[in-house]
Design a protein around this motif. Structure first.
Motif, PDB file in Angstrom:
ATOM      1  N   GLY A   1     -15.117 -18.917 -60.046  1.00 30.73           N
ATOM      2  CA  GLY A   1     -14.146 -18.690 -61.570  1.00 30.73           C
ATOM      3  C   GLY A   1     -14.300 -21.124 -62.111  1.00 30.73           C
ATOM      4  N   GLU A   2     -14.823 -21.254 -61.355  1.00 31.68           N
ATOM      5  CA  GLU A   2     -14.877 -22.929 -61.073  1.00 31.68           C
ATOM      6  C   GLU A   2     -16.082 -23.470 -61.952  1.00 31.68           C
ATOM      7  N   LEU A   3     -15.663 -24.667 -62.842  1.00 33.50           N
ATOM      8  CA  LEU A   3     -16.898 -25.607 -63.361  1.00 33.50           C
ATOM      9  C   LEU A   3     -16.164 -26.884 -62.609  1.00 33.50           C
ATOM     10  N   ARG A   4     -17.926 -27.550 -61.753  1.00 35.26           N
ATOM     11  CA  ARG A   4     -17.567 -28.681 -61.255  1.00 35.26           C
ATOM     12  C   ARG A   4     -18.704 -29.467 -61.897  1.00 35.26           C
TER      13      ARG A   4
ATOM     14  N   GLU B   1     -10.794 -21.904 -75.266  1.00 37.59           N
ATOM     15  CA  GLU B   1     -11.937 -20.596 -75.763  1.00 37.59           C
ATOM     16  C   GLU B   1     -12.120 -19.835 -75.129  1.00 37.59           C
ATOM     17  N   ARG B   2     -13.012 -20.516 -73.748  1.00 34.04           N
ATOM     18  CA  ARG B   2     -14.252 -19.959 -72.929  1.00 34.04           C
ATOM     19  C   ARG B   2     -13.522 -19.782 -71.737  1.00 34.04           C
ATOM     20  N   GLY B   3     -11.798 -19.743 -71.700  1.00 30.27           N
ATOM     21  CA  GLY B   3     -11.236 -18.401 -70.549  1.00 30.27           C
ATOM     22  C   GLY B   3     -10.791 -20.148 -69.490  1.00 30.27           C
ATOM     23  N   TYR B   4     -10.463 -20.657 -69.711  1.00 33.70           N
ATOM     24  CA  TYR B   4     -10.616 -21.305 -68.308  1.00 33.70           C
ATOM     25  C   TYR B   4      -8.852 -22.348 -68.582  1.00 33.70           C
ATOM     26  N   ASP B   5      -8.725 -22.528 -67.760  1.00 32.77           N
ATOM     27  CA  ASP B   5      -6.907 -23.000 -67.181  1.00 32.77           C
ATOM     28  C   ASP B   5      -6.397 -24.683 -67.185  1.00 32.77           C
ATOM     29  N   LYS B   6      -6.384 -25.284 -68.376  1.00 34.12           N
ATOM     30  CA  LYS B   6      -6.264 -26.668 -68.336  1.00 34.12           C
ATOM     31  C   LYS B   6      -4.959 -26.704 -66.939  1.00 34.12           C
TER      32      LYS B   6
ATOM     33  N   PHE C   1     -14.952 -33.891 -61.306  1.00 35.86           N
ATOM     34  CA  PHE C   1     -13.940 -33.652 -62.162  1.00 35.86           C
ATOM     35  C   PHE C   1     -14.421 -31.477 -61.854  1.00 35.86           C
ATOM     36  N   SER C   2     -13.349 -30.930 -62.391  1.00 38.53           N
ATOM     37  CA  SER C   2     -13.204 -29.472 -61.846  1.00 38.53           C
ATOM     38  C   SER C   2     -11.744 -29.010 -62.708  1.00 38.53           C
ATOM     39  N   ILE C   3     -12.347 -27.536 -63.572  1.00 42.58           N
ATOM     40  CA  ILE C   3     -11.472 -27.213 -63.823  1.00 42.58           C
ATOM     41  C   ILE C   3     -11.960 -25.599 -63.439  1.00 42.58           C
ATOM     42  N   ARG C   4     -11.160 -24.506 -63.794  1.00 41.29           N
ATOM     43  CA  ARG C   4     -11.370 -23.189 -63.180  1.00 41.29           C
ATOM     44  C   ARG C   4     -10.950 -22.546 -63.863  1.00 41.29           C
ATOM     45  N   GLN C   5     -11.289 -21.005 -64.175  1.00 38.42           N
ATOM     46  CA  GLN C   5     -11.170 -20.175 -65.526  1.00 38.42           C
ATOM     47  C   GLN C   5      -9.592 -19.643 -65.169  1.00 38.42           C
ATOM     48  N   LYS C   6      -9.085 -18.685 -65.876  1.00 32.30           N
ATOM     49  CA  LYS C   6      -7.718 -18.480 -65.416  1.00 32.30           C
ATOM     50  C   LYS C   6      -7.872 -18.076 -64.768  1.00 32.30           C
ATOM     51  N   ASP C   7      -8.454 -16.452 -64.362  1.00 33.97           N
ATOM     52  CA  ASP C   7      -8.075 -15.477 -63.437  1.00 33.97           C
ATOM     53  C   ASP C   7      -8.350 -15.940 -62.356  1.00 33.97           C
ATOM     54  N   ALA C   8      -9.374 -17.272 -62.083  1.00 29.83           N
ATOM     55  CA  ALA C   8      -9.364 -17.249 -60.820  1.00 29.83           C
ATOM     56  C   ALA C   8      -8.161 -18.677 -60.034  1.00 29.83           C
ATOM     57  N   ALA C   9      -7.430 -18.650 -61.904  1.00 34.35           N
ATOM     58  CA  ALA C   9      -6.159 -20.111 -60.816  1.00 34.35           C
ATOM     59  C   ALA C   9      -5.110 -19.561 -59.757  1.00 34.35           C
TER      60      ALA C   9
END
Length: 212
Positions: A109-112, A73-78, A204-212
């Motif tokens: 665009g990344e959470l870590r 919902e916050r724009g991250y790409d699973k 752990f990491s995940i990136r925003q869709k626009d940054a994928a």
């Protein structure tokens, strides 16, 4: 007249964990299954029940919300989600010198998430949450912090069921009989440490869709 640019497709890998390791990533269990978030465990102490702990936080539909749905919902790409942690070495590990303090960074665009020393406390190791801007922000890191260090892995969905059944007119004692005894509350961080996982290996990491 030039043709349309070729669309670049990401390869979907089969996800496997090394011995004594838990691994979560987007891919396939095997060549026969469709792509999804895969929860792999490498045996030799890393068990399916440990992988289930991760699933209960990341995707459990019994919860009011789960981590993956909130981040989407916050724009991250699973499909960019990655998590891994390994058990501590067997036997007596040789003494090592304390690592130099370092603050790791996140890409745009990344959470870590990693285990280390935060800027405000260079003496106590703990989970550190960093974000790289370009859509990745502090409130998103707080969501992940809540999931890792506050949510209960042992009783997913219990509160939701208690509230729903109460609205349907069931009494408290009847609800408790239907659900059975409540397991002792435990966070994901507490559960991993209790089961012998080495927090120095956690990633752990995940990136925003626009940054994928």
């Amino acid at each position: 007249m030039s043709g349309s640019p070729a669309i670049k497709h990401r390869r979907i890998y089969q996800i496997e964990a090394k011995p004594r390791t838990l691994k979560v990533a987007w891919g396939r269990d095997d060549i026969y299954n469709s792509p999804s978030i895969v929860y792999a465990f490498g045996g030799h102490g890393a068990r399916s029940s440990d992988a289930h702990l991760l699933m209960s936080i990341f995707e459990d539909k019994l919860r009011y919300t789960n981590l993956v749905s909130i981040l989407e919902e916050r724009g991250y790409d699973k499909t960019t989600l990655k998590f891994s942690v390994a058990l501590k070495p067997e036997g007596e590990a040789p003494a090592t010198n304390r690592k130099r303090y370092s603050l790791k960074k996140a890409k745009p665009g990344e959470l870590r998430v990693y285990w280390g020393y935060p800027p405000e406390d260079r003496h106590t190791k703990q989970l550190c949450y960093v974000w790289g801007g370009a859509g990745a922000a502090r409130p998103d890191a707080r969501v992940v912090s809540n999931a890792f260090e506050e949510w209960d892995v042992n009783n997913p969905g219990r509160e939701r069921l208690e509230n729903e059944w109460s609205r349907l007119g069931y009494g408290r004692e009847q609800i408790q009989r239907m659900l059975g005894p409540k397991e002792p509350s435990e966070t994901l961080l507490e559960a991993l440490i209790q089961r012998g996982y080495d927090m120095d290996t956690l990633h752990f990491s995940i990136r925003q869709k626009d940054a994928a």
